[in-house]
Design a protein around this motif. Sequence first.
Motif, short mmCIF file in Angstrom:
data_model
loop_
_atom_site.label_atom_id
_atom_site.label_comp_id
_atom_site.label_asym_id
_atom_site.label_seq_id
_atom_site.Cartn_x
_atom_site.Cartn_y
_atom_site.Cartn_z
N SER A 1 0.84 -1.19 0.00
CA SER A 1 0.00 0.00 0.00
C SER A 1 0.87 1.25 0.00
O SER A 1 2.10 1.17 0.12
N GLU A 2 0.25 2.45 -0.12
CA GLU A 2 1.01 3.68 -0.21
C GLU A 2 1.78 4.00 1.05
O GLU A 2 2.82 4.66 1.00
N ASP A 3 1.31 3.54 2.21
CA ASP A 3 2.02 3.82 3.46
C ASP A 3 2.96 2.68 3.84
O ASP A 3 3.36 2.55 4.99
N ASN A 4 3.31 1.84 2.85
CA ASN A 4 4.25 0.73 3.04
C ASN A 4 3.74 -0.32 4.03
O ASN A 4 4.53 -1.06 4.61
N LYS A 5 2.44 -0.39 4.20
CA LYS A 5 1.86 -1.42 5.04
C LYS A 5 1.54 -2.64 4.20
O LYS A 5 1.06 -2.53 3.08
N TYR A 6 1.84 -3.83 4.73
CA TYR A 6 1.53 -5.06 4.02
C TYR A 6 0.02 -5.33 4.06
O TYR A 6 -0.62 -5.20 5.11
N LEU A 7 -0.53 -5.70 2.92
CA LEU A 7 -1.93 -6.10 2.83
C LEU A 7 -1.99 -7.55 2.39
O LEU A 7 -1.24 -7.96 1.50
N PHE A 8 -2.88 -8.34 3.00
CA PHE A 8 -2.93 -9.77 2.75
C PHE A 8 -4.27 -10.14 2.12
O PHE A 8 -5.33 -9.69 2.59
N LEU A 9 -4.23 -10.95 1.09
CA LEU A 9 -5.43 -11.33 0.37
C LEU A 9 -5.22 -12.70 -0.25
O LEU A 9 -4.17 -12.97 -0.83
N ASP A 10 -6.21 -13.59 -0.10
CA ASP A 10 -6.18 -14.90 -0.73
C ASP A 10 -7.03 -14.84 -2.00
O ASP A 10 -8.25 -14.73 -1.93
N GLY A 11 -6.38 -14.89 -3.14
CA GLY A 11 -7.10 -14.78 -4.41
C GLY A 11 -7.88 -16.02 -4.79
O GLY A 11 -8.60 -16.00 -5.79
N SER A 12 -7.79 -17.10 -4.03
CA SER A 12 -8.48 -18.34 -4.38
C SER A 12 -9.87 -18.44 -3.79
O SER A 12 -10.60 -19.40 -4.07
N VAL A 13 -10.28 -17.48 -2.93
CA VAL A 13 -11.59 -17.55 -2.29
C VAL A 13 -12.49 -16.45 -2.80
O VAL A 13 -12.03 -15.39 -3.23
N ASN A 14 -13.81 -16.69 -2.77
CA ASN A 14 -14.78 -15.72 -3.27
C ASN A 14 -15.29 -14.78 -2.20
O ASN A 14 -15.84 -13.73 -2.51
N ASN A 15 -15.16 -15.18 -0.93
CA ASN A 15 -15.77 -14.41 0.15
C ASN A 15 -14.75 -13.76 1.07
O ASN A 15 -15.07 -13.42 2.20
N GLY A 16 -13.54 -13.64 0.60
CA GLY A 16 -12.52 -13.02 1.42
C GLY A 16 -12.47 -11.52 1.21
O GLY A 16 -13.32 -10.93 0.55
N TYR A 17 -11.46 -10.92 1.77
CA TYR A 17 -11.26 -9.48 1.61
C TYR A 17 -9.83 -9.19 2.04
O TYR A 17 -9.11 -10.08 2.51
N ILE A 18 -9.42 -7.93 1.88
CA ILE A 18 -8.09 -7.55 2.32
C ILE A 18 -7.96 -7.79 3.82
O ILE A 18 -8.81 -7.36 4.61
N ASP A 19 -6.92 -8.51 4.21
CA ASP A 19 -6.63 -8.86 5.60
C ASP A 19 -7.65 -9.82 6.20
O ASP A 19 -7.74 -9.96 7.42
N ILE A 20 -8.45 -10.49 5.35
CA ILE A 20 -9.35 -11.55 5.81
C ILE A 20 -8.98 -12.82 5.07
O ILE A 20 -9.37 -13.02 3.92
#
Length: 209
Positions: A1-20
Motif C-alpha cells: 500500500s502507499e504507506d508501506n503497510k503489508y496487505l494480505f489477500l487470498d485470491g483463491s476464495v470468493n468471500n474473502g477481503y483484504i486482511d481476511i
Amino acid sequence: SEDNKYLFLDGSVNNGYIDILPPVLMATKGRIISSNPNGEKWVQLSNLGNNHLKSSIIAKLNENGLITGNRTINYSGQYSSVIHKEASGKDTISLIEKAENEHNIQILKYSQTGLTEFCPNVQEFYEFEKQITTNNNFIYLNPLIFPHKTSNPFIQADRKLPVEFPFPESVTFAVSLELPEGYIVEEMPKAATITIGDGLATCRYMAQI
C-alpha cells in the motif's frame, strides 16, 4: 500500500477481503518469498484484521410472554466472511426462514447491507416476535433472547490436543428489554467474569435493572 503497510489477500476464495484470510491460513507468522534475498522475511499474522460480532436488541415483553422488538447485527472481519458464505446463492426469503428456524422467532421486517458486495462489513436488521414460557404469574426468559451459544461444544471426555483459536475475535451482545406493567424481576442472573489462558480469553456477563 502507499504507506508501506503489508496487505494480505487470498485470491483463491470468493468471500474473502483484504486482511481476511481463510482460517486454515491464519498461522502466527507468514513468510514473504521474494526474488530479492533481502526481501524475504517473516511477518506477523496473529492480529490480522478486526473480527467482531456485535448484536444489539431493543425489545418489549408483554404479560403473555411475547417479546417484540428489533435486532441489529454487525459482522466484521472473519464474521463477515462467514455470513457471506452462508448467504451465497440464497435470496432474502431463505435468509429470513433460516433466522426464524434457528431462533424460533417470527420476522416482521428484514433488511441487510453488505451481503452482495465485496466488503469486510455486513449488517442485518430485523423486527421480530418471539414467544417465551409463562406459568401462572411468572415469565421465564433468557435475558440475551438470542444466545450466541446454546450448548457446550467441548464434549470430549479426554482432550489430547489444545483448543485452537485461529484468529483473535470479539463478540458483544447488548439487550434492552422493557418489562410488562405490574411485573417485577424475581431473580436476576449473577454477574460473572471468566478469564482463561492467562488473560488470552475473557468473557463478561452483566445484567441490571
